[in-house]
Design an enzyme around this catalytic site. Sequence first.
Site: not given
Ligand code: ARG
Length: 569
Positions: A133, A127, A130
């Site tokens: 983040h 993805k 953007h």
């Molecule tokens: N990849 C997830 C997102 O962009 C965030 C991960 C957060 N960390 C976790 N341990 N769940 O929404």
Amino acid sequence: MTNFKEEIAKKISEITNIDLNELTNYIEIPPDTNMGDYAFPCFKLAKTLKKSPQLIAIQLQENINIENTNIEKIEVVGGYLNIFINKKKLIETVLKEINIKTDKYGYSEIGQGKTAVIEYSSPNVAKPFHIGHLRTTVIGGSIYKIYKALGYNTIGINYLGDWGLQFGKVLAGLELWGKEYDIENDSINSLLKIYVRFNEEEKINPELTDVARAWFKKLEEGDKNTTKTWEWIRKVSIDNYNKTYKLLNSKFDSYNGEAYYNNKMEATVEELEKKGLLKESQGAKIVDLEEYNMPPCIIITSAGTTIYATRDITAFIDRANTYKFDKMIYVVGAEQKLHFEQFFKVLEKMGYEEYVKKAEYVPFGLIVDKNGEKIGTRKGNSVFLEDILNEAINKSKKIIEQKNPNLENKDDVARKVGVGAIIFNDLYNSRIKDEIFDWDTILNFQGETGPYVQYIYVRTKSLIEKANYKPDINNVEFDLLLDDEAIDIAKLLYDFESIIILAGEKNEPSIIARYLINLAQKFSTFYNNNKIINEDKKLQEARLYLTYASGNVLKIGASLLGMEMPDKM
Ligand code: ARG
């Protein structure tokens, strides 16, 4: 460095026999310097000593012997002791410490022998990366640096979202339309376009979802070619993120993302089963959390697949085993609060409560525009983080070109200013508040901004250069720095270590950002009201040392936020 608070507490402890640490914790910094450098609220002792605060204050003042101490005088105001530190001692102590510790000034050892794991950034591979983040990357990056400065063994984890249906979509899209794109030479853009196109077409043609599911299933089953393509997509994406990370100075020690836990989840499910925690519900397997007034935590969906929570539980146990962490910090947006509450509870029920106590969910607010509207997520309008950073750099370059057309290394300075401005704006307010993203504020050189802090730093540099000054503590006459403006700076410099400690305790980089503005403003006042470059060479020498010390601390503080300082701008 001499700890004045502790010195005061010791004196009070000798008289009252009350625990030193307890007393140290009571000591306050008065809002106004007329009320002393420190204040001791005697009402805290009223119960134990069975006397009125006023009486305690008077008796303490009478009995504390300040001879041969750093305390200059003690005044009683109501139930308070107002304590004044000898100014010369203060300035001497702090400047000598800066001389010794130089670019590690403010660092401490309270984390010695402890391990802090900090998980941040963690974008979803395939993805777009953007603006959404930005916050986790910047806040997490700063927390990582702060813990390092506190002496922790620090592990930064980028928990990549490198598993999930988005891969099915890209894989399906590649098969359908791959030939229409220059995948070989323009991989990342092609992949992103395919992902976006898939989502668009899916709306018109919902059957595409099943095609994506089928692809993802193939991937889950370990099909060789599909796995190869997945690996390639992952690599291309990470290479692309690294461009942004490089700009932001983000460092990670591990990129173990969700996919890393694929073959480890079975053990988690078994463990849950064995501990009698799994329940069947509408074809899914769940952990019931009703007793905590929470919806159940789904472990296996009705389709038989594991999900986000299953992986988080597995990752947590793995990290506890691998790192035996003393702190496990998750820097993740506020919208995932329930998810964290749920899987922490599940871990507690599994018997990991000691480790759960060491875990901390560190949420933050949204990024909004001037009108309070969330930006960067409206469809078709996703703003790439890399583009935002480059825009900041370009805008900075334009400003620099106007202000200082003859500057050397304009590009390098523009990068430091542009990126620094974005970082500082993100960190200036307490993280749970929404961040307002407004170019005019972000790049205002006079505001409470990154460029302002850099600008004041550059001023310290240019003063030192102009005088061709080499800092040497042995030539500093501390008596020449006893005016209010110099002392104001000295006090702030003295506080720096406790500021870093507090920022770590609260996982709140804004504490450092606010400190930097404060210090920059105090230095600016000092500079405006005193001739630093002076005919009186002794005076000049003393003032230049303070100038050097201020610049040094501004630079260390900025580096803890992830900001670089230009030498000129
Ligand atoms: N990849 C997830 C997102 O962009 C965030 C991960 C957060 N960390 C976790 N341990 N769940 O929404």
